[in-house]
Scaffold this active site. Structure first.
Site, PDB file in Angstrom:
ATOM      1  N   ASN A  12       0.851  -1.194   0.000  1.00  0.00           N
ATOM      2  CA  ASN A  12       0.000   0.000   0.000  1.00  0.00           C
ATOM      3  C   ASN A  12       0.891   1.249   0.000  1.00  0.00           C
ATOM      4  OD1 ASN A  12      -1.422   2.276   1.125  1.00  0.00           O
ATOM      5  ND2 ASN A  12      -3.067   0.895   1.700  1.00  0.00           N
ATOM      6  N   HIS A  15       0.974   6.127   2.039  1.00  0.00           N
ATOM      7  CA  HIS A  15       1.735   7.051   2.900  1.00  0.00           C
ATOM      8  C   HIS A  15       3.002   7.592   2.245  1.00  0.00           C
ATOM      9  CE1 HIS A  15      -1.350   6.810   5.748  1.00  0.00           C
ATOM     10  NE2 HIS A  15      -1.289   5.500   5.779  1.00  0.00           N
ATOM     11  N   ARG A  23       4.455  18.659   1.630  1.00  0.00           N
ATOM     12  CA  ARG A  23       5.057  19.853   1.043  1.00  0.00           C
ATOM     13  C   ARG A  23       4.338  20.299  -0.236  1.00  0.00           C
ATOM     14  NH1 ARG A  23      10.481  21.566   2.478  1.00  0.00           N
ATOM     15  NH2 ARG A  23      10.373  21.563   4.725  1.00  0.00           N
ATOM     16  N   HIS A  48      -5.570   3.808  -1.681  1.00  0.00           N
ATOM     17  CA  HIS A  48      -6.909   4.197  -1.218  1.00  0.00           C
ATOM     18  C   HIS A  48      -7.177   5.632  -1.644  1.00  0.00           C
ATOM     19  CE1 HIS A  48      -9.695   4.567   2.606  1.00  0.00           C
ATOM     20  NE2 HIS A  48     -10.317   4.906   1.479  1.00  0.00           N
ATOM     21  N   ARG A  50      -9.219   8.371  -0.997  1.00  0.00           N
ATOM     22  CA  ARG A  50     -10.193   8.799   0.014  1.00  0.00           C
ATOM     23  C   ARG A  50     -10.998   9.966  -0.515  1.00  0.00           C
ATOM     24  NH1 ARG A  50      -8.812   6.676   5.451  1.00  0.00           N
ATOM     25  NH2 ARG A  50     -10.596   7.891   6.121  1.00  0.00           N
ATOM     26  N   ARG A  54      -6.734  12.944   1.011  1.00  0.00           N
ATOM     27  CA  ARG A  54      -5.661  13.355   1.928  1.00  0.00           C
ATOM     28  C   ARG A  54      -4.304  12.756   1.546  1.00  0.00           C
ATOM     29  NH1 ARG A  54      -7.382  10.221   7.425  1.00  0.00           N
ATOM     30  NH2 ARG A  54      -9.337  11.279   6.995  1.00  0.00           N
ATOM     31  N   HIS A  55      -4.302  11.626   0.834  1.00  0.00           N
ATOM     32  CA  HIS A  55      -3.002  11.109   0.355  1.00  0.00           C
ATOM     33  C   HIS A  55      -3.042  10.851  -1.150  1.00  0.00           C
ATOM     34  CE1 HIS A  55      -5.104   7.472   1.568  1.00  0.00           C
ATOM     35  NE2 HIS A  55      -4.818   7.603   2.845  1.00  0.00           N
ATOM     36  N   GLU A  75      -8.667   0.828  -3.289  1.00  0.00           N
ATOM     37  CA  GLU A  75      -9.517   0.890  -2.086  1.00  0.00           C
ATOM     38  C   GLU A  75     -10.371   2.134  -2.155  1.00  0.00           C
ATOM     39  OE1 GLU A  75      -7.448   0.949   1.583  1.00  0.00           O
ATOM     40  OE2 GLU A  75      -6.308  -0.839   1.090  1.00  0.00           O
ATOM     41  N   THR A 106      -8.472   3.743   8.440  1.00  0.00           N
ATOM     42  CA  THR A 106      -9.724   2.987   8.353  1.00  0.00           C
ATOM     43  C   THR A 106      -9.888   2.208   9.655  1.00  0.00           C
ATOM     44  OG1 THR A 106      -9.255   2.820   6.015  1.00  0.00           O
ATOM     45  CG2 THR A 106     -11.056   1.475   6.838  1.00  0.00           C
ATOM     46  N   GLU A 156     -11.460  -9.022   2.827  1.00  0.00           N
ATOM     47  CA  GLU A 156     -10.183  -8.725   3.482  1.00  0.00           C
ATOM     48  C   GLU A 156     -10.493  -8.571   4.961  1.00  0.00           C
ATOM     49  OE1 GLU A 156      -7.412  -6.052   1.627  1.00  0.00           O
ATOM     50  OE2 GLU A 156      -6.693  -5.352   3.581  1.00  0.00           O
ATOM     51  N   HIS A 199      -4.089  -4.425   7.637  1.00  0.00           N
ATOM     52  CA  HIS A 199      -4.166  -3.279   8.539  1.00  0.00           C
ATOM     53  C   HIS A 199      -3.299  -3.506   9.761  1.00  0.00           C
ATOM     54  CE1 HIS A 199      -5.488   0.458  10.300  1.00  0.00           C
ATOM     55  NE2 HIS A 199      -6.012   0.732   9.134  1.00  0.00           N
ATOM     56  N   TYR A 222       1.570   1.095   6.077  1.00  0.00           N
ATOM     57  CA  TYR A 222       2.150   2.071   7.005  1.00  0.00           C
ATOM     58  C   TYR A 222       3.476   1.609   7.602  1.00  0.00           C
ATOM     59  CZ  TYR A 222       2.266   5.619  10.625  1.00  0.00           C
ATOM     60  OH  TYR A 222       2.642   6.657  11.425  1.00  0.00           O
TER      61      TYR A 222
HETATM   62  N1  PXP Z   1      -6.095  -2.974   3.817  1.00  0.00           N
HETATM   63  C1  PXP Z   1      -7.046  -2.019   3.860  1.00  0.00           C
HETATM   64  C2  PXP Z   1      -8.407  -2.355   3.346  1.00  0.00           C
HETATM   65  C3  PXP Z   1      -6.750  -0.725   4.341  1.00  0.00           C
HETATM   66  O1  PXP Z   1      -7.709   0.221   4.382  1.00  0.00           O
HETATM   67  C4  PXP Z   1      -5.432  -0.440   4.759  1.00  0.00           C
HETATM   68  C5  PXP Z   1      -5.088   0.936   5.226  1.00  0.00           C
HETATM   69  O2  PXP Z   1      -5.219   1.834   4.192  1.00  0.00           O
HETATM   70  C6  PXP Z   1      -4.479  -1.458   4.668  1.00  0.00           C
HETATM   71  C7  PXP Z   1      -4.840  -2.722   4.224  1.00  0.00           C
HETATM   72  C8  PXP Z   1      -3.051  -1.235   5.065  1.00  0.00           C
HETATM   73  O3  PXP Z   1      -2.955  -0.950   6.418  1.00  0.00           O
HETATM   74  P1  PXP Z   1      -1.567  -0.444   6.995  1.00  0.00           P
HETATM   75  O4  PXP Z   1      -1.240   0.820   6.275  1.00  0.00           O
HETATM   76  O5  PXP Z   1      -1.858  -0.258   8.446  1.00  0.00           O
HETATM   77  O6  PXP Z   1      -0.559  -1.530   6.722  1.00  0.00           O
END
Ligand code: PXP
Length: 257
Positions: A12, A15, A23, A48, A50, A54-55, A75, A106, A156, A199, A222
């Site tokens: 993912n 971030h 910036r 994702h 959103r 935001r990202h 996502e 989330t 998931e 997550h 993350y």
């Molecule tokens: N899976 C889903 C559906 C999510 O919403 C997220 C967070 O965006 C992740 C996985 C990844 O989670 P993390 O960034 O905490 O690894």
């Protein structure tokens, strides 16, 4: 023991975009991160879009689809606007997630039991378009059964509560959450669903959950972006894959998770 089924790693890149947006410029580029992650062994990329952008931004999603050679997992919240964008983007998969503007991430799973009437048309439209639908839900039997009824091919499992309890040292909570995940994964597979998880995963929790044969994909962001600051993204992807393989090996060796 027979050979464990393959387990994919979806990276993912949200971030990387968070850092870029701090910036307001173009760097670091989430598409470059996606390409580097794939080069290092990621099986797919997750992002994702959103509602508040935001990202990840609309242009990131379009570029990811155009530039990466592995499946894109889009996502999104179940809204008309997101449906329109996803149908135009044509990702490999869409993961429907709950979204609240004030949340930091989330926070919980999608309530597919409470919202089945609202979700059904989105799932049907995406299924019709040949996009693989995944529902991000808690490992709760009622939610899992409803996901199967809604004809989503994939769920998931939200691992956030379990991962937080492990990291915070809340042993009883961690055990209870783990039991829910183990049983939920079995129930989902028995209901014909493909099971993914994500997550809050880090090397340790990813290794542990990789020992569940029902899990076919982990989506992780993350922690990996944080690790990448110290060792680089390719090394982080390789280390994560190694952790997952250690977990899968436990399964092949017959060691319980
Ligand atoms: N899976 C889903 C559906 C999510 O919403 C997220 C967070 O965006 C992740 C996985 C990844 O989670 P993390 O960034 O905490 O690894």
């Amino acid at each position: 023991m027979s050979k464990a089924p393959p387990l994919r790693l979806g990276v993912n890149v949200d971030h990387i975009a968070t850092l870029r947006n701090a910036r307001g410029g173009a760097r670091p580029d989430p598409v470059r991160a996606a390409l580097a992650a794939i080069e290092a062994g990621a099986d797919g990329i997750t992002a994702h879009l959103r509602e508040d952008r935001r990202h990840i931004r609309d242009t990131d999603m379009a570029r990811l689809k155009a530039e990466i050679s592995k499946p894109l997992n889009f996502e999104m919240a179940a809204t008309d606007d997101m449906l329109r964008i996803s149908l135009a983007t044509r990702p490999h998969a869409v993961c429907l997630v709950p979204e609240r503007r004030q949340e930091l991430t989330t926070e919980g799973g999608l309530d597919v039991v409470g919202q089945h009437n609202a979700l059904a048309p989105y799932i049907a439209r995406l299924n019709d378009a040949g996009i693989r639908v995944s529902l991000f839900i808690a490992a709760d039997p009622r939610q899992i059964e409803m996901a199967a009824k809604l004809k989503a091919p994939v769920i998931e499992i939200h691992t956030g509560g379990w991962c937080d309890a492990v990291v915070d040292g809340h042993k009883d909570k961690a055990e209870a959450e783990w039991t829910r995940i183990v049983e939920g994964a079995k129930l989902a597979q028995a209901a014909g669903l493909e099971v993914h998880a994500g997550h809050g995963l880090d090397y340790d929790t990813a290794e542990t959950i990789s020992a569940l044969p029902e899990i076919r994909e982990l989506n992780i962001g993350y922690f990996m972006v944080g690790e990448a600051l110290f060792v680089g993204l390719p090394a982080t992807v390789r280390d994560m894959r190694a952790a997952m393989e250690r977990g899968r090996k436990r399964l092949e060796g017959g060691t319980p998770a």
